[in-house]
Design a protein around this motif. Structure first.
Motif, short mmCIF file in Angstrom:
data_model
loop_
_atom_site.label_atom_id
_atom_site.label_comp_id
_atom_site.label_asym_id
_atom_site.label_seq_id
_atom_site.Cartn_x
_atom_site.Cartn_y
_atom_site.Cartn_z
N ASP A 13 0.81 -1.25 0.11
CA ASP A 13 -0.15 -0.10 -0.12
C ASP A 13 0.78 1.00 -0.13
O ASP A 13 1.96 1.21 0.61
CB ASP A 13 -0.98 0.01 1.32
N ILE A 14 0.47 2.34 -0.47
CA ILE A 14 1.15 3.48 -0.58
C ILE A 14 0.20 4.78 -0.04
O ILE A 14 -0.95 4.64 -0.44
CB ILE A 14 1.33 4.06 -2.10
N LEU A 15 0.64 5.60 0.85
CA LEU A 15 -0.11 6.42 1.47
C LEU A 15 0.28 7.67 0.99
O LEU A 15 1.60 7.91 1.19
CB LEU A 15 -0.18 6.40 2.99
N VAL A 16 -0.38 8.72 0.36
CA VAL A 16 0.25 10.16 -0.15
C VAL A 16 -0.68 11.04 0.53
O VAL A 16 -1.91 11.34 0.54
CB VAL A 16 0.19 10.10 -1.57
N THR A 17 0.18 12.12 1.20
CA THR A 17 -0.78 13.37 1.71
C THR A 17 0.05 14.32 0.82
O THR A 17 1.08 14.75 1.09
CB THR A 17 -0.33 13.36 3.07
N ASN A 18 -0.90 15.46 0.30
CA ASN A 18 -0.54 16.62 -0.23
C ASN A 18 -1.11 17.62 0.65
O ASN A 18 -2.08 17.63 0.99
CB ASN A 18 -1.29 16.74 -1.66
N ASN A 19 -0.09 18.70 1.17
CA ASN A 19 -0.59 19.53 1.67
C ASN A 19 0.21 20.90 1.80
O ASN A 19 1.51 20.85 1.67
CB ASN A 19 -0.18 19.18 3.37
N ASP A 20 -0.37 21.97 1.14
CA ASP A 20 0.20 23.29 1.02
C ASP A 20 -0.28 24.28 2.12
O ASP A 20 -1.52 24.63 2.15
CB ASP A 20 -0.08 23.74 -0.20
N ALA A 22 0.16 27.01 2.82
CA ALA A 22 -0.34 28.40 2.38
C ALA A 22 -1.87 28.32 1.49
O ALA A 22 -2.41 29.44 1.35
CB ALA A 22 0.45 28.95 1.49
N SER A 23 -2.55 27.31 1.48
CA SER A 23 -3.77 27.09 0.53
C SER A 23 -4.96 26.77 1.61
O SER A 23 -5.00 26.07 2.70
CB SER A 23 -3.47 25.98 -0.33
N ALA A 24 -6.04 27.49 1.35
CA ALA A 24 -7.13 27.49 2.29
C ALA A 24 -7.86 25.85 1.89
O ALA A 24 -8.72 25.46 2.53
CB ALA A 24 -8.17 28.33 1.94
N ALA A 25 -7.25 25.32 1.01
CA ALA A 25 -7.85 23.84 0.67
C ALA A 25 -7.51 22.84 1.52
O ALA A 25 -8.23 21.84 1.63
CB ALA A 25 -7.49 23.47 -0.99
N GLY A 26 -6.76 23.05 2.33
CA GLY A 26 -6.13 22.30 3.27
C GLY A 26 -5.10 21.11 2.57
O GLY A 26 -4.52 21.26 1.92
N LYS A 27 -5.39 19.81 3.25
CA LYS A 27 -4.72 18.89 2.53
C LYS A 27 -5.60 17.66 2.40
O LYS A 27 -6.66 17.32 2.68
CB LYS A 27 -3.47 18.37 3.78
N GLN A 28 -5.12 16.84 1.39
CA GLN A 28 -5.95 15.58 0.80
C GLN A 28 -4.81 14.36 1.17
O GLN A 28 -3.54 14.52 0.94
CB GLN A 28 -6.19 15.71 -0.60
N THR A 29 -5.27 12.96 1.71
CA THR A 29 -4.71 12.04 1.94
C THR A 29 -5.32 11.08 0.80
O THR A 29 -6.50 10.75 0.87
CB THR A 29 -4.71 11.33 3.43
N VAL A 30 -4.62 10.35 -0.04
CA VAL A 30 -5.05 9.11 -0.84
C VAL A 30 -4.14 8.04 -0.31
O VAL A 30 -2.95 8.01 -0.19
CB VAL A 30 -4.74 9.28 -2.13
N ILE A 31 -5.02 7.00 0.00
CA ILE A 31 -4.41 5.41 0.23
C ILE A 31 -4.36 4.60 -1.06
O ILE A 31 -5.68 4.18 -1.24
CB ILE A 31 -4.84 4.82 1.41
N PHE A 32 -3.47 4.24 -1.68
CA PHE A 32 -3.47 3.22 -2.96
C PHE A 32 -3.18 1.82 -2.07
O PHE A 32 -2.32 1.79 -1.62
CB PHE A 32 -2.68 3.53 -3.79
N GLU A 67 -8.90 11.73 3.91
CA GLU A 67 -9.03 13.13 3.97
C GLU A 67 -9.12 13.85 2.59
O GLU A 67 -8.03 13.55 1.94
CB GLU A 67 -7.60 13.61 4.71
N LYS A 68 -10.04 14.68 2.41
CA LYS A 68 -10.18 15.27 1.22
C LYS A 68 -9.93 16.92 1.19
O LYS A 68 -10.08 17.28 2.47
CB LYS A 68 -11.58 15.02 0.73
N PHE A 69 -9.51 17.42 0.12
CA PHE A 69 -9.30 18.81 0.27
C PHE A 69 -10.75 19.44 0.37
O PHE A 69 -11.85 18.92 0.03
CB PHE A 69 -8.82 19.23 -1.32
N LYS A 70 -10.79 20.84 1.01
CA LYS A 70 -11.87 21.52 1.27
C LYS A 70 -12.45 22.21 -0.18
O LYS A 70 -11.31 22.42 -0.73
CB LYS A 70 -11.61 22.76 2.14
N VAL A 71 -13.64 22.17 -0.47
CA VAL A 71 -14.14 22.81 -1.38
C VAL A 71 -14.23 24.36 -1.39
O VAL A 71 -14.77 24.81 -0.45
CB VAL A 71 -15.52 22.26 -1.94
N LEU A 72 -13.50 24.93 -2.15
CA LEU A 72 -13.28 26.33 -2.35
C LEU A 72 -14.36 27.13 -3.18
O LEU A 72 -14.76 26.49 -4.29
CB LEU A 72 -11.83 26.76 -2.60
N ASN A 73 -14.56 28.32 -2.99
CA ASN A 73 -15.45 29.17 -3.85
C ASN A 73 -14.82 29.04 -5.27
O ASN A 73 -13.54 29.24 -5.53
CB ASN A 73 -15.45 30.63 -3.49
#
Length: 76
Positions: A13-20, A22-32, A67-73
């Motif tokens: 399995d691979i776990l990937v977390t994208n997190n910036d 500086a972004s209001a979108a927050g972070k997202q985690t995907v587990i393959f 964990e999903k990115f927040k939906v932005l305007n």
């Protein structure tokens, strides 16, 4: 090494977390899950480079988004 010694294919399995931060979108985690590599280079070096990069091809059986990115305007 396990494949070389036993001939049994290896899945993982691979776990990937994208997190910036500086972004209001927050972070997202995907587990393959059920990942398998098709091939790759066993050893490499670049005496003058800062880092090595290698493209690896493979497959996965499924994925989860705990964990999903927040939906932005403007995103919908």
């Amino acid at each position: 090494m396990e494949y070389k010694e036993t001939g049994e294919d290896v899945y993982f399995d691979i776990l990937v977390t994208n997190n910036d931060p500086a972004s209001a979108a927050g972070k997202q985690t995907v587990i393959f899950t059920g990942c398998n590599i098709d091939g790759g280079i066993l050893a490499a070096f670049d005496a003058e480079g800062d880092y090595l990069a290698e493209e690896i091809t493979g497959t996965f059986e499924d994925f989860k988004l705990p964990e999903k990115f927040k939906v932005l305007n403007g995103m919908k």
